[in-house]
Design an enzyme around this catalytic site. Structure first.
Site, PDB file in Angstrom:
ATOM      1  N   LYS A  41       0.820  -1.219   0.000  1.00 36.59           N
ATOM      2  CA  LYS A  41       0.000   0.000   0.000  1.00 36.59           C
ATOM      3  C   LYS A  41       0.856   1.272   0.000  1.00 36.59           C
ATOM      4  O   LYS A  41       0.615   2.182  -0.775  1.00 36.59           O
ATOM      5  CB  LYS A  41      -0.938   0.036   1.219  1.00 36.59           C
ATOM      6  CG  LYS A  41      -1.943  -1.114   1.262  1.00 36.59           C
ATOM      7  CD  LYS A  41      -2.950  -0.935   2.393  1.00 36.59           C
ATOM      8  CE  LYS A  41      -2.333  -0.969   3.784  1.00 36.59           C
ATOM      9  NZ  LYS A  41      -1.922  -2.289   4.239  1.00 36.59           N
ATOM     10  N   ARG A  45     -10.283   0.328   7.922  1.00 40.31           N
ATOM     11  CA  ARG A  45      -9.879  -1.041   8.224  1.00 40.31           C
ATOM     12  C   ARG A  45     -11.016  -1.829   8.853  1.00 40.31           C
ATOM     13  O   ARG A  45     -10.847  -3.015   9.148  1.00 40.31           O
ATOM     14  CB  ARG A  45      -8.719  -1.012   9.218  1.00 40.31           C
ATOM     15  CG  ARG A  45      -7.342  -1.187   8.597  1.00 40.31           C
ATOM     16  CD  ARG A  45      -6.325  -0.996   9.709  1.00 40.31           C
ATOM     17  NE  ARG A  45      -5.112  -1.734   9.497  1.00 40.31           N
ATOM     18  CZ  ARG A  45      -4.016  -1.207   8.956  1.00 40.31           C
ATOM     19  NH1 ARG A  45      -3.993   0.032   8.552  1.00 40.31           N
ATOM     20  NH2 ARG A  45      -2.932  -1.942   8.835  1.00 40.31           N
ATOM     21  N   ARG A  57      11.154  -6.217   5.552  1.00 39.29           N
ATOM     22  CA  ARG A  57      11.025  -4.808   5.936  1.00 39.29           C
ATOM     23  C   ARG A  57      11.478  -4.613   7.385  1.00 39.29           C
ATOM     24  O   ARG A  57      12.100  -3.611   7.708  1.00 39.29           O
ATOM     25  CB  ARG A  57       9.570  -4.352   5.773  1.00 39.29           C
ATOM     26  CG  ARG A  57       9.400  -2.879   6.062  1.00 39.29           C
ATOM     27  CD  ARG A  57       8.017  -2.378   5.731  1.00 39.29           C
ATOM     28  NE  ARG A  57       7.053  -2.734   6.752  1.00 39.29           N
ATOM     29  CZ  ARG A  57       5.742  -2.557   6.635  1.00 39.29           C
ATOM     30  NH1 ARG A  57       5.241  -2.055   5.533  1.00 39.29           N
ATOM     31  NH2 ARG A  57       4.928  -2.883   7.613  1.00 39.29           N
ATOM     32  N   ARG A  78      10.517  -0.836  12.744  1.00 39.70           N
ATOM     33  CA  ARG A  78       9.158  -0.847  13.287  1.00 39.70           C
ATOM     34  C   ARG A  78       8.988  -2.004  14.257  1.00 39.70           C
ATOM     35  O   ARG A  78       9.278  -3.149  13.931  1.00 39.70           O
ATOM     36  CB  ARG A  78       8.148  -0.973  12.137  1.00 39.70           C
ATOM     37  CG  ARG A  78       7.722   0.356  11.597  1.00 39.70           C
ATOM     38  CD  ARG A  78       6.811   0.228  10.414  1.00 39.70           C
ATOM     39  NE  ARG A  78       5.582  -0.532  10.682  1.00 39.70           N
ATOM     40  CZ  ARG A  78       4.557  -0.550   9.842  1.00 39.70           C
ATOM     41  NH1 ARG A  78       4.606   0.126   8.719  1.00 39.70           N
ATOM     42  NH2 ARG A  78       3.499  -1.260  10.126  1.00 39.70           N
ATOM     43  N   ARG A 133      -1.279  -9.376  13.126  1.00 37.50           N
ATOM     44  CA  ARG A 133      -1.794  -8.382  12.186  1.00 37.50           C
ATOM     45  C   ARG A 133      -2.552  -9.054  11.040  1.00 37.50           C
ATOM     46  O   ARG A 133      -3.582  -8.572  10.590  1.00 37.50           O
ATOM     47  CB  ARG A 133      -0.647  -7.525  11.646  1.00 37.50           C
ATOM     48  CG  ARG A 133      -0.192  -6.478  12.666  1.00 37.50           C
ATOM     49  CD  ARG A 133       1.220  -6.023  12.431  1.00 37.50           C
ATOM     50  NE  ARG A 133       1.395  -5.279  11.207  1.00 37.50           N
ATOM     51  CZ  ARG A 133       2.562  -5.141  10.584  1.00 37.50           C
ATOM     52  NH1 ARG A 133       3.660  -5.704  11.091  1.00 37.50           N
ATOM     53  NH2 ARG A 133       2.655  -4.443   9.496  1.00 37.50           N
TER      54      ARG A 133
HETATM   55  P1  ADP Z   1       0.421  -2.279   7.870  1.00 35.91           P
HETATM   56  O1  ADP Z   1      -0.567  -2.044   6.770  1.00 35.91           O
HETATM   57  O2  ADP Z   1       1.712  -2.852   7.398  1.00 35.91           O
HETATM   58  O3  ADP Z   1      -0.163  -3.031   9.049  1.00 35.91           O
HETATM   59  P2  ADP Z   1       0.148   0.447   8.903  1.00 35.91           P
HETATM   60  O4  ADP Z   1       1.252   1.418   9.038  1.00 35.91           O
HETATM   61  O5  ADP Z   1      -0.976   0.781   7.977  1.00 35.91           O
HETATM   62  O6  ADP Z   1       0.872  -0.885   8.472  1.00 35.91           O
HETATM   63  O7  ADP Z   1      -0.494   0.174  10.343  1.00 35.91           O
HETATM   64  C1  ADP Z   1       0.275  -0.187  11.474  1.00 35.91           C
HETATM   65  C2  ADP Z   1      -0.633  -0.371  12.708  1.00 35.91           C
HETATM   66  O8  ADP Z   1      -1.296   0.875  13.009  1.00 35.91           O
HETATM   67  C3  ADP Z   1      -1.785  -1.377  12.541  1.00 35.91           C
HETATM   68  O9  ADP Z   1      -1.375  -2.708  12.837  1.00 35.91           O
HETATM   69  C4  ADP Z   1      -2.798  -0.849  13.569  1.00 35.91           C
HETATM   70  O10 ADP Z   1      -2.451  -1.236  14.888  1.00 35.91           O
HETATM   71  C5  ADP Z   1      -2.632   0.649  13.488  1.00 35.91           C
HETATM   72  N1  ADP Z   1      -3.582   1.249  12.507  1.00 35.91           N
HETATM   73  C6  ADP Z   1      -3.258   1.847  11.322  1.00 35.91           C
HETATM   74  N2  ADP Z   1      -4.367   2.242  10.681  1.00 35.91           N
HETATM   75  C7  ADP Z   1      -5.426   1.884  11.453  1.00 35.91           C
HETATM   76  C8  ADP Z   1      -6.839   1.987  11.314  1.00 35.91           C
HETATM   77  N3  ADP Z   1      -7.402   2.545  10.244  1.00 35.91           N
HETATM   78  N4  ADP Z   1      -7.612   1.493  12.323  1.00 35.91           N
HETATM   79  C9  ADP Z   1      -7.078   0.923  13.404  1.00 35.91           C
HETATM   80  N5  ADP Z   1      -5.756   0.789  13.587  1.00 35.91           N
HETATM   81  C10 ADP Z   1      -4.926   1.248  12.635  1.00 35.91           C
END
Ligand code: ADP
Length: 190
Positions: free
Chosen positions: A14, A90, A129, A135, A146
């Site tokens: 993404k 999400r 990554r 991270r 996740r």
């Molecule tokens: P990835 O898609 O690799 O999981 P992100 O950077 O999008 O990475 O998200 C990292 C973490 O941030 C998620 O595992 C979650 O805990 C939190 N997060 C991000 N976006 C949301 C969202 N829209 N709703 C709830 N939690 C979120």
């Protein structure tokens, strides 16, 4: 005005594809993950709360995320030229909240770009990554949570957006350029 939701599992590409979409279509990027990581870095109340969820691979509660997103939309004039939503929505409640927020701003989601990648490849990419990202959630145990959270809470959104006639499946395997070419074709046909 073009508002694109980029949708897919952790590790589906993404962030990488968002950068290319922004370069070509001039959209404003909102990555909820990036906003949350900045909050954590700055040690804000939201950042401290989010950290507990993120380190366990869980979702941050909807009301916090929705509130945070509304603030980003309201504080950036540039969002008016169109937005790419990366990592949001999400959950179904987040998708419904987004629909309302955009309707209040007299706009809507133009298209959802769904990056479809097989699970072993996702794990492989996230572990790679993890070696460079620093991270705390890119380790095998958290990656597994996740992916489980993704299957349970986020995949239902695919049907939601199929019903809204906005979902565009993109084969997410291959080179970055090949995948971007598929996305371009979809966006140019909107
Ligand atoms: P990835 O898609 O690799 O999981 P992100 O950077 O999008 O990475 O998200 C990292 C973490 O941030 C998620 O595992 C979650 O805990 C939190 N997060 C991000 N976006 C949301 C969202 N829209 N709703 C709830 N939690 C979120």
């Amino acid at each position: 005005m073009l508002n694109v939701v980029i949708f897919g599992a952790p590790g589906s590409g993404k962030g990488t594809q968002s950068e290319l979409i922004i370069n070509k279509y001039g959209l404003f990027h909102i990555s909820t993950g990036d906003v949350l990581r900045a909050e954590m870095k700055n040690g804000t109340e939201l950042g401290k709360t989010a950290e507990g969820y993120i380190s366990k691979g869980q979702l941050v509660p909807d009301e916090l995320i929705i509130d945070m997103l509304a603030k980003v939309l309201d504080s950036n004039e540039e969002t008016k030229k169109g937005v790419i939503f990366d990592g949001f929505p999400r959950t179904i409640p987040q998708a419904k909240a987004l629909k309302k927020m955009l309707a209040d701003r007299v706009t809507e989601v133009s298209a959802v770009v769904g990056l479809e990648v097989e699970e072993p490849e996702l794990i492989d990419r996230l572990l790679k990554r993890g070696q460079v990202s620093g991270r705390s959630d890119d380790n095998l145990e958290t990656i597994k949570s996740r992916l489980e959270v993704y299957h349970n809470q986020t995949t239902p959104l695919k049907d939601y957006y199929i019903e809204e006639k906005k979902y565009n499946a993109i084969h997410g395997m291959g080179s970055v350029e090949e995948i971007f070419a598929r996305i371009e074709k979809t966006i140019d046909n909107l």
